[in-house]
Structures are given as structure tokens and as C-alpha cells.
Write a protein that holds these residues in place. Structure first.
Motif, PDB file in Angstrom:
ATOM      1  N   GLU A  47      41.863  19.645  38.941  1.00 28.83           N
ATOM      2  CA  GLU A  47      43.265  20.044  38.987  1.00 28.83           C
ATOM      3  C   GLU A  47      43.742  19.956  40.433  1.00 28.83           C
ATOM      4  O   GLU A  47      42.981  20.274  41.355  1.00 28.83           O
ATOM      5  N   PRO A  48      44.974  19.550  40.662  1.00 30.10           N
ATOM      6  CA  PRO A  48      45.488  19.517  42.028  1.00 30.10           C
ATOM      7  C   PRO A  48      45.592  20.939  42.583  1.00 30.10           C
ATOM      8  O   PRO A  48      45.944  21.868  41.866  1.00 30.10           O
ATOM      9  N   THR A  49      45.261  21.096  43.863  1.00 30.12           N
ATOM     10  CA  THR A  49      45.330  22.417  44.489  1.00 30.12           C
ATOM     11  C   THR A  49      46.549  22.562  45.390  1.00 30.12           C
ATOM     12  O   THR A  49      46.911  23.674  45.739  1.00 30.12           O
ATOM     13  N   THR A  50      47.147  21.453  45.763  1.00 28.46           N
ATOM     14  CA  THR A  50      48.356  21.498  46.584  1.00 28.46           C
ATOM     15  C   THR A  50      49.362  20.518  46.013  1.00 28.46           C
ATOM     16  O   THR A  50      49.023  19.651  45.216  1.00 28.46           O
ATOM     17  N   ALA A  79      50.413  21.369  41.535  1.00 24.75           N
ATOM     18  CA  ALA A  79      49.414  22.435  41.644  1.00 24.75           C
ATOM     19  C   ALA A  79      49.814  23.618  40.774  1.00 24.75           C
ATOM     20  O   ALA A  79      50.977  23.982  40.684  1.00 24.75           O
ATOM     21  N   ALA A  85      48.798  26.766  47.463  1.00 21.25           N
ATOM     22  CA  ALA A  85      47.604  26.805  48.303  1.00 21.25           C
ATOM     23  C   ALA A  85      47.662  28.021  49.202  1.00 21.25           C
ATOM     24  O   ALA A  85      48.711  28.388  49.722  1.00 21.25           O
TER      25      ALA A  85
END
Length: 92
Positions: A55-58, A62, A66
Motif C-alpha cells: 500500500e502507498p504510505t505517502t 495513501a 505519513a
């Protein structure tokens, strides 16, 4: 009896995964072998998806924003090893 998938069928069930990728990474993937035949169950395919799902964190996709780190990086105290053949010295 559970449904079994060969390489081609498993690649079709997993989005973005090719049969070649499955063959190259078979040692890291959950699977069953019967002699030389390799097959995957639905549980194996679900586990593969869990293992390689990111999964994208930023950014805009997201799930959560973050967090900003406070303090030094956790690996900041690590230092490279000396060249081979050199004695280790503990400098404080």
C-alpha cells in the motif's frame, strides 16, 4: 477437494503476475508439489497476494498521512565494516 491451479491458471487469478514470474520465484511462494507437478490452491494464491501486496504510505493514494520522524534515524549509529584483512578496533 480444493481447486488446484497450474502456473498458467494461477497467473490469470493473480492480477499483474505472469507465469514466468511465478516460475522464477517459486522457491519463495507457497505451493504444493506432486512429483514434478507444481500447483497452487486458492489459499496459496491468497497468501501470495498478501506477501507481495504494498500500500502507498505517502501521496494522494495513501491510507494515512505519513508521520514525521523525530530524533535521529534508527540506523544512524551503524558504521561500515573495515576492509577484509584489517583488524577490528573499537574506537569510542
Amino acid at each position: 477437494m480444493t481447486e488446484r491451479f497450474d502456473y498458467a491458471a494461477a497467473a490469470k487469478k493473480l492480477p499483474g503476475v505472469s507465469e514466468t514470474w511465478l516460475r522464477r520465484h517459486i522457491k519463495k511462494l507457497p505451493h504444493t508439489k506432486a512429483g514434478r507437478a507444481v500447483y497452487f490452491t486458492a489459499a496459496d494464491l491468497e497468501r501470495i497476494d498478501q506477501l507481495f501486496h504494498h500500500e502507498p504510505t505517502t501521496g494522494p493514494l495513501a491510507g494515512t498521512p505519513a508521520t514525521t520522524a523525530t530524533g535521529p534515524h534508527p540506523l544512524a549509529s551503524l558504521r561500515p565494516l573495515p576492509p577484509r584483512g584489517k583488524a577490528l578496533t573499537h574506537a569510542s
